[in-house]
Design an enzyme around this catalytic site. Structure first.
Site, PDB file in Angstrom:
ATOM      1  N   CYS A 105       0.810  -1.225   0.000  1.00  0.00           N
ATOM      2  CA  CYS A 105       0.000   0.000   0.000  1.00  0.00           C
ATOM      3  C   CYS A 105       0.841   1.273   0.000  1.00  0.00           C
ATOM      4  CB  CYS A 105      -0.949  -0.003   1.181  1.00  0.00           C
ATOM      5  SG  CYS A 105      -1.879  -1.522   1.322  1.00  0.00           S
ATOM      6  N   HIS A 150      -2.985   6.979   2.813  1.00  0.00           N
ATOM      7  CA  HIS A 150      -3.529   5.695   2.365  1.00  0.00           C
ATOM      8  C   HIS A 150      -4.831   5.426   3.111  1.00  0.00           C
ATOM      9  CE1 HIS A 150      -4.193   1.609   1.453  1.00  0.00           C
ATOM     10  NE2 HIS A 150      -3.679   1.102   2.544  1.00  0.00           N
ATOM     11  N   ASN A 198     -10.478   0.030   1.257  1.00  0.00           N
ATOM     12  CA  ASN A 198      -9.016   0.024   1.130  1.00  0.00           C
ATOM     13  C   ASN A 198      -8.643  -0.568  -0.226  1.00  0.00           C
ATOM     14  OD1 ASN A 198      -6.297  -0.637   1.167  1.00  0.00           O
ATOM     15  ND2 ASN A 198      -6.316  -1.587   3.186  1.00  0.00           N
TER      16      ASN A 198
HETATM   17  N1  ACO Z   1     -17.589  -8.206  13.186  1.00  0.00           N
HETATM   18  C1  ACO Z   1     -17.759  -8.224  14.505  1.00  0.00           C
HETATM   19  N2  ACO Z   1     -16.780  -8.495  15.384  1.00  0.00           N
HETATM   20  C2  ACO Z   1     -15.561  -8.762  14.883  1.00  0.00           C
HETATM   21  C3  ACO Z   1     -15.303  -8.756  13.513  1.00  0.00           C
HETATM   22  C4  ACO Z   1     -16.370  -8.471  12.650  1.00  0.00           C
HETATM   23  N3  ACO Z   1     -16.236  -8.415  11.295  1.00  0.00           N
HETATM   24  N4  ACO Z   1     -14.007  -9.028  13.299  1.00  0.00           N
HETATM   25  C5  ACO Z   1     -13.467  -9.211  14.507  1.00  0.00           C
HETATM   26  N5  ACO Z   1     -14.405  -9.061  15.477  1.00  0.00           N
HETATM   27  C6  ACO Z   1     -14.254  -9.151  16.908  1.00  0.00           C
HETATM   28  C7  ACO Z   1     -13.042  -9.949  17.334  1.00  0.00           C
HETATM   29  O1  ACO Z   1     -13.346 -11.319  17.400  1.00  0.00           O
HETATM   30  C8  ACO Z   1     -12.725  -9.349  18.667  1.00  0.00           C
HETATM   31  O2  ACO Z   1     -13.583  -9.909  19.635  1.00  0.00           O
HETATM   32  P1  ACO Z   1     -13.046 -10.180  21.142  1.00  0.00           P
HETATM   33  O3  ACO Z   1     -12.739  -8.807  21.690  1.00  0.00           O
HETATM   34  O4  ACO Z   1     -14.202 -10.842  21.774  1.00  0.00           O
HETATM   35  O5  ACO Z   1     -11.823 -11.042  20.978  1.00  0.00           O
HETATM   36  C9  ACO Z   1     -13.118  -7.888  18.516  1.00  0.00           C
HETATM   37  O6  ACO Z   1     -14.036  -7.833  17.419  1.00  0.00           O
HETATM   38  C10 ACO Z   1     -11.957  -6.988  18.255  1.00  0.00           C
HETATM   39  O7  ACO Z   1     -11.181  -7.529  17.179  1.00  0.00           O
HETATM   40  P2  ACO Z   1      -9.910  -6.813  16.635  1.00  0.00           P
HETATM   41  O8  ACO Z   1      -9.335  -7.606  15.496  1.00  0.00           O
HETATM   42  O9  ACO Z   1      -9.011  -6.461  17.768  1.00  0.00           O
HETATM   43  O10 ACO Z   1     -10.580  -5.481  16.068  1.00  0.00           O
HETATM   44  P3  ACO Z   1      -9.916  -4.123  15.709  1.00  0.00           P
HETATM   45  O11 ACO Z   1     -10.528  -3.052  16.471  1.00  0.00           O
HETATM   46  O12 ACO Z   1      -8.408  -4.221  15.704  1.00  0.00           O
HETATM   47  O13 ACO Z   1     -10.393  -3.916  14.201  1.00  0.00           O
HETATM   48  C11 ACO Z   1      -9.409  -4.096  12.020  1.00  0.00           C
HETATM   49  C12 ACO Z   1     -10.015  -4.838  13.204  1.00  0.00           C
HETATM   50  C13 ACO Z   1     -10.495  -3.184  11.426  1.00  0.00           C
HETATM   51  C14 ACO Z   1      -8.975  -5.092  10.962  1.00  0.00           C
HETATM   52  C15 ACO Z   1      -8.221  -3.229  12.506  1.00  0.00           C
HETATM   53  O14 ACO Z   1      -7.346  -3.996  13.286  1.00  0.00           O
HETATM   54  C16 ACO Z   1      -7.442  -2.634  11.367  1.00  0.00           C
HETATM   55  O15 ACO Z   1      -7.955  -1.854  10.590  1.00  0.00           O
HETATM   56  N6  ACO Z   1      -6.143  -2.951  11.248  1.00  0.00           N
HETATM   57  C17 ACO Z   1      -5.342  -2.461  10.174  1.00  0.00           C
HETATM   58  C18 ACO Z   1      -5.772  -3.138   8.911  1.00  0.00           C
HETATM   59  C19 ACO Z   1      -5.012  -2.588   7.742  1.00  0.00           C
HETATM   60  O16 ACO Z   1      -4.788  -1.422   7.612  1.00  0.00           O
HETATM   61  N7  ACO Z   1      -4.586  -3.467   6.874  1.00  0.00           N
HETATM   62  C20 ACO Z   1      -3.800  -3.048   5.765  1.00  0.00           C
HETATM   63  C21 ACO Z   1      -4.113  -3.926   4.674  1.00  0.00           C
HETATM   64  S1  ACO Z   1      -2.958  -3.581   3.407  1.00  0.00           S
HETATM   65  C22 ACO Z   1      -3.151  -4.686   2.223  1.00  0.00           C
HETATM   66  O17 ACO Z   1      -4.155  -5.226   2.130  1.00  0.00           O
HETATM   67  C23 ACO Z   1      -2.159  -4.986   1.160  1.00  0.00           C
END
Ligand code: ACO
Length: 316
Positions: free
Chosen positions: A113, A236, A266
């Site tokens: 990215c 980004h 994204n």
């Molecule tokens: N719906 C509901 N609940 C969910 C979901 C969902 N889709 N996904 C996870 N949960 C739950 C988890 O099980 C967890 O439950 P728990 O607290 O009981 O264990 C809780 O929600 C929190 O999960 P996290 O993974 O810690 O959630 P977070 O707040 O970190 O959000 C996210 C997740 C949106 C993916 C975030 O971590 C993020 O944006 N990270 C960066 C992602 C990114 O930028 N990636 C780059 C990609 S680049 C590329 O693709 C090449």
């Protein structure tokens, strides 16, 4: 010498996918997705390829300047992690599709990215050693829906398909400022040749906030600017909360941080180019604007490019 935007274009996947799509088969809610990521809808391809998106964005960019002489384009760089095939490169295919000269340098890069920011830095340095008036076409093109595990509820809602293209030349003026960071890592965020995107969302989040802030602060320091002397930060579009954290870290407010993640999702290396097209089209990049582009991604990689007093130059 500084980079100057000549034109810009974008293309998005044909299908609009609402959060309800994921709610229909996963244990999730529209509210959770919006609160955790800022995303409401994203666009996925129907039967288009990555090259189709790249071509559509590039053609829109060039056709906005009907009098532009395409033979001035001597550099084409496409950033992508989701090419349709390894060879030929997307940029090589664009030579033929766009009717460009054959004496050009055309290649693809993969910096995840961070790709568009890196591609612009490469283009800037290539233009420096070419005759005045030479132009570079720089784009990001991605089809992430092809690499998404639709059963992974922690990531499947994040990604969209699209391309953002921009045409650049160099003009007299203060040099642009660039900063990059690479932290070799094979765990945090991976996309295998035949494997979908896997990531530790929390770790990626922490990396993004800390390293993107570092890169932005580095270019600000090099340019001797305070954070509020930048008109627009084009970050980004990975997660609205990441960009909000950067904004708070810089003690700034939202008007300097344009965002389209709510409706585009994204799109990896395409995201900054798509955002730039929207600013260009609405006239917000007109005049003398100081802009800072910053991205982070797999690698792990991170980069920022600051263009002080950037002006658009329309050339025929
Ligand atoms: N719906 C509901 N609940 C969910 C979901 C969902 N889709 N996904 C996870 N949960 C739950 C988890 O099980 C967890 O439950 P728990 O607290 O009981 O264990 C809780 O929600 C929190 O999960 P996290 O993974 O810690 O959630 P977070 O707040 O970190 O959000 C996210 C997740 C949106 C993916 C975030 O971590 C993020 O944006 N990270 C960066 C992602 C990114 O930028 N990636 C780059 C990609 S680049 C590329 O693709 C090449």
């Amino acid at each position: 010498m500084k980079l100057s935007l000549i034109s810009s274009g974008k293309a998005l996947g044909q299908r609009e996918i609402h959060n309800e799509h994921f709610v229909s088969y996963l244990d999730t809610t529209d509210q959770w997705i919006r609160e955790r990521s800022g995303i409401s809808t994203r666009r996925w391809v129907d039967d288009e390829s990555t090259v189709d998106l790249a071509f559509a964005a590039s053609e829109e960019c060039l056709s906005r300047l009907p009098d532009f002489d395409r033979s001035k384009i001597k550099v084409v760089i496409c950033a992508t992690v989701t090419p349709d095939e390894v060879v030929p490169a997307i940029s090589a295919q664009l030579q033929d599709l766009l009717g460009l000269d054959t004496d050009i340098l055309a290649f693809d890069i993969n910096a995840a990215c961070s790709g568009l920011v890196y591609a612009l830095e490469i283009a800037r340095n290539l233009l420096r050693v070419r005759p005045a008036g030479t132009a570079a076409l720089v784009l990001g093109a991605e089809m992430l829906s092809r690499k998404t595990d639709m059963q992974d509820r922690g990531s499947c809602f994040l990604f969209g398909d699209g391309a953002g293209a921009s045409l650049w030349t160099l003009h007299e003026g203060e040099d642009d400022y660039f900063s990059a960071k690479t932290v070799g890592d094979t765990e945090m965020l991976t996309v295998g040749l035949n494997e979908p995107i896997r990531m530790d969302g929390r770790a990626v989040f922490r990396f993004a906030v800390s390293k993107m802030s570092d890169c932005i602060r580095d270019v600000l320091e090099k340019a001797d600017l305070a954070p509020d002397e930048v008109d627009y930060y084009l970050l980004h579009q990975a997660n609205q909360r990441i960009n909000d954290a950067i904004m708070r870290d810089l003690k700034l407010t939202g008007e300097r941080f344009p965002s389209n993640i709510a409706r585009v999702g994204n799109t990896s290396s395409a995201s900054i180019g798509i955002l730039m097209e929207e600013l260009y089209r609405s006239g917000q990049l007109d005049g003398s604007k100081t802009i800072c582009l910053a991205g982070f991604g797999g690698g792990m990689s991170c980069g920022a490019l600051l263009m002080k007093g950037h002006e658009i130059h329309v050339v025929g």
